[in-house]
Design a protein around this motif. Structure first.
Motif, mmCIF file in Angstrom:
data_model
loop_
_atom_site.group_PDB
_atom_site.id
_atom_site.type_symbol
_atom_site.label_atom_id
_atom_site.label_comp_id
_atom_site.label_asym_id
_atom_site.label_seq_id
_atom_site.Cartn_x
_atom_site.Cartn_y
_atom_site.Cartn_z
ATOM 1 N N GLU A 41 -48.527 6.605 -58.880
ATOM 2 C CA GLU A 41 -47.765 6.986 -57.692
ATOM 3 C C GLU A 41 -47.606 8.505 -57.622
ATOM 4 N N ILE A 42 -47.360 9.134 -58.761
ATOM 5 C CA ILE A 42 -47.263 10.598 -58.789
ATOM 6 C C ILE A 42 -48.584 11.220 -58.351
ATOM 7 N N ALA A 43 -49.695 10.675 -58.854
ATOM 8 C CA ALA A 43 -51.014 11.184 -58.470
ATOM 9 C C ALA A 43 -51.234 11.016 -56.968
ATOM 10 N N ASN A 49 -49.589 15.470 -50.856
ATOM 11 C CA ASN A 49 -49.027 16.813 -50.664
ATOM 12 C C ASN A 49 -50.116 17.863 -50.525
ATOM 13 N N GLN A 50 -51.195 17.703 -51.288
ATOM 14 C CA GLN A 50 -52.261 18.695 -51.248
ATOM 15 C C GLN A 50 -53.195 18.534 -50.053
ATOM 16 N N TYR A 51 -53.494 17.275 -49.680
ATOM 17 C CA TYR A 51 -54.540 17.029 -48.686
ATOM 18 C C TYR A 51 -54.045 16.394 -47.393
ATOM 19 N N GLY A 52 -52.770 16.098 -47.328
ATOM 20 C CA GLY A 52 -52.200 15.581 -46.095
ATOM 21 C C GLY A 52 -52.882 14.316 -45.604
ATOM 22 N N ALA A 53 -53.231 14.315 -44.333
ATOM 23 C CA ALA A 53 -53.783 13.130 -43.682
ATOM 24 C C ALA A 53 -55.136 12.701 -44.241
ATOM 25 N N ILE A 54 -55.848 13.590 -44.912
ATOM 26 C CA ILE A 54 -57.163 13.223 -45.441
ATOM 27 C C ILE A 54 -57.112 12.789 -46.915
ATOM 28 N N ALA A 55 -55.911 12.655 -47.467
ATOM 29 C CA ALA A 55 -55.764 12.289 -48.882
ATOM 30 C C ALA A 55 -56.444 10.958 -49.192
ATOM 31 N N LEU A 56 -56.286 9.982 -48.322
ATOM 32 C CA LEU A 56 -56.889 8.669 -48.555
ATOM 33 C C LEU A 56 -58.418 8.771 -48.544
ATOM 34 N N ASN A 79 -59.518 3.862 -57.726
ATOM 35 C CA ASN A 79 -59.208 2.712 -56.891
ATOM 36 C C ASN A 79 -57.711 2.433 -56.931
ATOM 37 N N ALA A 80 -57.112 2.551 -58.119
ATOM 38 C CA ALA A 80 -55.670 2.328 -58.262
ATOM 39 C C ALA A 80 -54.873 3.420 -57.545
ATOM 40 N N ILE A 81 -55.354 4.653 -57.598
ATOM 41 C CA ILE A 81 -54.684 5.740 -56.871
ATOM 42 C C ILE A 81 -54.782 5.504 -55.370
ATOM 43 N N THR A 82 -55.948 5.054 -54.913
ATOM 44 C CA THR A 82 -56.128 4.731 -53.495
ATOM 45 C C THR A 82 -55.168 3.625 -53.077
ATOM 46 N N ALA A 83 -55.014 2.620 -53.922
ATOM 47 C CA ALA A 83 -54.072 1.530 -53.631
ATOM 48 C C ALA A 83 -52.645 2.065 -53.511
ATOM 49 N N LEU A 94 -44.912 7.719 -47.394
ATOM 50 C CA LEU A 94 -45.885 8.796 -47.454
ATOM 51 C C LEU A 94 -45.689 9.688 -46.248
ATOM 52 N N ILE A 95 -45.360 10.910 -46.526
ATOM 53 C CA ILE A 95 -45.198 11.887 -45.454
ATOM 54 C C ILE A 95 -46.338 12.877 -45.595
#
Length: 97
Positions: A41-43, A49-56, A79-83, A94-95
């Motif tokens: 979750e921290i990751a 925070n770093q990539y905003g809307a394109i993080a996913l 995959n787990a971070i994406t989840a 998620l803001i």
């Protein structure tokens, strides 16, 4: 007096090389009875925070890159971070800016 001492510093590793070395840590945590979910979750939050809307999209691309390289362990972690990113997005926690 002059000295002929040559100091050699190792070349910095690529980001993917560092990730590959640390990929097994989550499996080790699980084997020791430590839940890796808070770290994932921290990751995920850090990526948001770093990539905003394109993080996913970024997370999915990294996972795909590791799969292409044959590094399934690292791909599973991404995959787990994406989840986690998906979960944060669905719950409204998620803001992205």
């Amino acid at each position: 007096m002059q000295s002929n001492i040559i100091i050699q510093q190792p070349l910095p590793k690529s980001a993917n090389a560092n990730l590959k070395e640390s990929a097994g840590i989550l499996l080790e945590m699980e084997m020791m009875g430590i839940d890796p979910t808070p770290f994932l979750e921290i990751a995920a939050r850090d990526l948001a925070n770093q990539y905003g809307a394109i993080a996913l999209d970024y997370s999915l691309q990294i996972e795909s890159d590791f799969k292409d390289e044959g590094n399934m362990e690292a791909a599973a972690i991404w995959n787990a971070i994406t989840a986690q990113l998906n979960n944060l997005e669905k719950t409204g926690n998620l803001i992205a800016h």
